[in-house]
Design a protein around this motif. Structure first.
Motif, PDB file in Angstrom:
ATOM      1  N   CYS A  96      -1.340   4.193 -10.469  1.00 28.18           N
ATOM      2  CA  CYS A  96      -0.464   5.056  -9.500  1.00 28.18           C
ATOM      3  C   CYS A  96      -0.884   5.067  -7.659  1.00 28.18           C
ATOM      4  O   CYS A  96      -1.689   4.815  -7.746  1.00 28.18           O
ATOM      5  N   GLY A  97       1.033   5.400  -7.579  1.00 28.18           N
ATOM      6  CA  GLY A  97       0.606   4.612  -5.868  1.00 28.18           C
ATOM      7  C   GLY A  97       1.444   5.693  -4.984  1.00 28.18           C
ATOM      8  O   GLY A  97       2.119   6.402  -5.777  1.00 28.18           O
ATOM      9  N   ALA A  98       1.185   5.973  -4.234  1.00 28.71           N
ATOM     10  CA  ALA A  98       1.517   6.588  -2.628  1.00 28.71           C
ATOM     11  C   ALA A  98       1.984   6.452  -1.578  1.00 28.71           C
ATOM     12  O   ALA A  98       1.071   5.408  -1.069  1.00 28.71           O
ATOM     13  N   GLY A  99       2.921   6.364  -1.480  1.00 24.06           N
ATOM     14  CA  GLY A  99       3.096   6.319   0.166  1.00 24.06           C
ATOM     15  C   GLY A  99       4.416   6.806   1.238  1.00 24.06           C
ATOM     16  O   GLY A  99       4.703   7.449   0.314  1.00 24.06           O
ATOM     17  N   ALA A 100       4.890   5.852   1.817  1.00 19.24           N
ATOM     18  CA  ALA A 100       5.148   7.114   3.116  1.00 19.24           C
ATOM     19  C   ALA A 100       7.227   6.531   2.821  1.00 19.24           C
ATOM     20  O   ALA A 100       7.961   7.061   2.543  1.00 19.24           O
ATOM     21  N   VAL A 101       6.863   5.593   2.412  1.00 20.10           N
ATOM     22  CA  VAL A 101       8.635   5.568   2.012  1.00 20.10           C
ATOM     23  C   VAL A 101       8.332   4.761   0.182  1.00 20.10           C
ATOM     24  O   VAL A 101       7.614   3.944  -0.250  1.00 20.10           O
ATOM     25  N   PRO A 106       4.464  -2.805  -5.390  1.00 23.22           N
ATOM     26  CA  PRO A 106       2.678  -3.131  -4.644  1.00 23.22           C
ATOM     27  C   PRO A 106       2.058  -2.379  -3.224  1.00 23.22           C
ATOM     28  O   PRO A 106       1.928  -3.493  -2.886  1.00 23.22           O
ATOM     29  N   VAL A 107       2.922  -1.804  -2.477  1.00 26.87           N
ATOM     30  CA  VAL A 107       2.635  -1.749  -0.690  1.00 26.87           C
ATOM     31  C   VAL A 107       1.955  -0.431  -0.816  1.00 26.87           C
ATOM     32  O   VAL A 107       2.600   0.065   0.522  1.00 26.87           O
ATOM     33  N   TYR A 108       2.104   0.183  -1.703  1.00 24.69           N
ATOM     34  CA  TYR A 108       2.356   1.540  -1.552  1.00 24.69           C
ATOM     35  C   TYR A 108       0.184   1.898  -0.717  1.00 24.69           C
ATOM     36  O   TYR A 108      -0.057   1.811  -0.513  1.00 24.69           O
TER      37      TYR A 108
END
Length: 121
Positions: A96-101, A106-108
């Motif tokens: 699981c990844g989280a980010g602004a966008v 795979p750049v979270y």
């Protein structure tokens, strides 16, 4: 920092179902986009599904469309991946990844430790 912890993986027979959870803490999860990625031994981490902060924009890899459903419950600071009609090819460690966008790459900014999903043939 935002901490993410995946759970729900395990061993399942082909055709079965699993629901993965991604529990967030440390930051306001509701402001972050979320993505699910998977990585099999010897392969690159690949996109599975993604959802924006509000849940109004959903993206799926072609290989899982119609079988997997991504969702989130911001009140519980948790994201989910419902996996139905599982195939042997779905076997991988799921992250699981989280980010602004919201993105399918795979750049979270934050990642969980991963949870193993094994589908027997």
């Amino acid at each position: 920092q935002l901490q993410l912890v995946e759970s729900g993986g395990g061993l399942v027979q082909a055709g079965g179902s699993l629901r993965l959870s991604c529990a967030a803490s440390g930051r306001t999860f509701s402001t972050y986009a979320m993505g699910w990625f998977r990585q099999a031994p010897g392969k690159e981490r690949e996109f599975v599904a993604a959802i924006n902060w509000s849940g109004r924009r959903l993206y799926y890899a072609d290989s899982v469309k119609g079988r997997f459903t991504i969702s989130r419950d911001n009140a519980k600071n948790t994201g989910y991946l419902q996996m139905n009609s599982l195939k042997h090819e779905d076997t991988a460690v799921y992250y699981c990844g989280a980010g602004a966008v919201v993105t399918t790459t795979p750049v979270y900014d934050y990642w969980g430790q991963g949870t193993q999903v094994t589908v027997s043939s």
